[in-house]
Design a protein around this motif. Structure first.
Motif, PDB file in Angstrom:
ATOM      1  N   CYS A 163       0.876  -1.184   0.000  1.00  0.00           N
ATOM      2  CA  CYS A 163       0.000   0.000   0.000  1.00  0.00           C
ATOM      3  C   CYS A 163       0.909   1.229   0.000  1.00  0.00           C
ATOM      4  O   CYS A 163       1.250   1.759   1.064  1.00  0.00           O
ATOM      5  N   CYS A 205      -2.057   0.489  -5.429  1.00  0.00           N
ATOM      6  CA  CYS A 205      -1.475  -0.729  -4.860  1.00  0.00           C
ATOM      7  C   CYS A 205      -0.113  -0.955  -5.501  1.00  0.00           C
ATOM      8  O   CYS A 205       0.112  -0.596  -6.646  1.00  0.00           O
ATOM      9  N   ARG A 222      -0.473  -5.958  -6.851  1.00  0.00           N
ATOM     10  CA  ARG A 222      -1.707  -6.330  -6.156  1.00  0.00           C
ATOM     11  C   ARG A 222      -2.861  -5.415  -6.545  1.00  0.00           C
ATOM     12  O   ARG A 222      -2.666  -4.306  -7.027  1.00  0.00           O
ATOM     13  N   CYS A 269      -5.386  -3.819  -1.147  1.00  0.00           N
ATOM     14  CA  CYS A 269      -4.317  -4.458  -1.947  1.00  0.00           C
ATOM     15  C   CYS A 269      -4.061  -5.886  -1.481  1.00  0.00           C
ATOM     16  O   CYS A 269      -2.923  -6.318  -1.353  1.00  0.00           O
TER      17      CYS A 269
END
Length: 125
Positions: A49, A57, A61, A66
């Motif tokens: 993050c 993200c 992800r 995320c």
């Protein structure tokens, strides 16, 4: 008023695709539909993050906080990567073969001819 403290400023910059107000700190996540609701990412790694724009993200992800990888990918070393055959496939493919071989060995042992040596007494008197 300070920059971004009025709704007019917020609406002006939230419609621009290059600027997202408010920006979040690394380790936090917001949704584009509700940028004022800020979520704390449960991963200590700020690469997941990274903060900044809404729905940002890192490490490939996606999703809320995320937490997931795109279809066909899995998490390896904290990043998303393509799913491969891996050792799990070899184990599941080899398991039935191993069980069949084991069953054949047990059948062979169980069906060997039993020989009796009559010269050796079974009981002592």
């Amino acid at each position: 008023c300070s920059f971004g403290s009025e709704y007019a400023n917020f609406a002006k910059y939230s419609s621009d695709s290059t600027v997202s107000i408010p920006m979040v700190l690394p380790g936090y996540f917001t949704l584009s539909a509700d940028p004022l609701s800020v979520y704390l990412c449960d991963d200590e790694d700020e690469d997941t993050c990274p903060g900044g724009r809404s729905e940002s993200c890192g490490l490939g992800r996606i999703g809320l906080l995320c937490e997931v990888c795109p279809e066909g990918q899995g998490i390896a070393d904290n990043a998303c990567s393509d799913c491969g055959a891996g050792p799990g496939v070899l184990i599941w493919a080899g398991l039935p073969v191993g069980l069949i071989v084991l069953a054949l060995i047990m059948f062979r042992i169980a069906n060997d001819k039993v020989t009796v040596n009559v010269g050796v007494p079974l009981m002592a008197s």
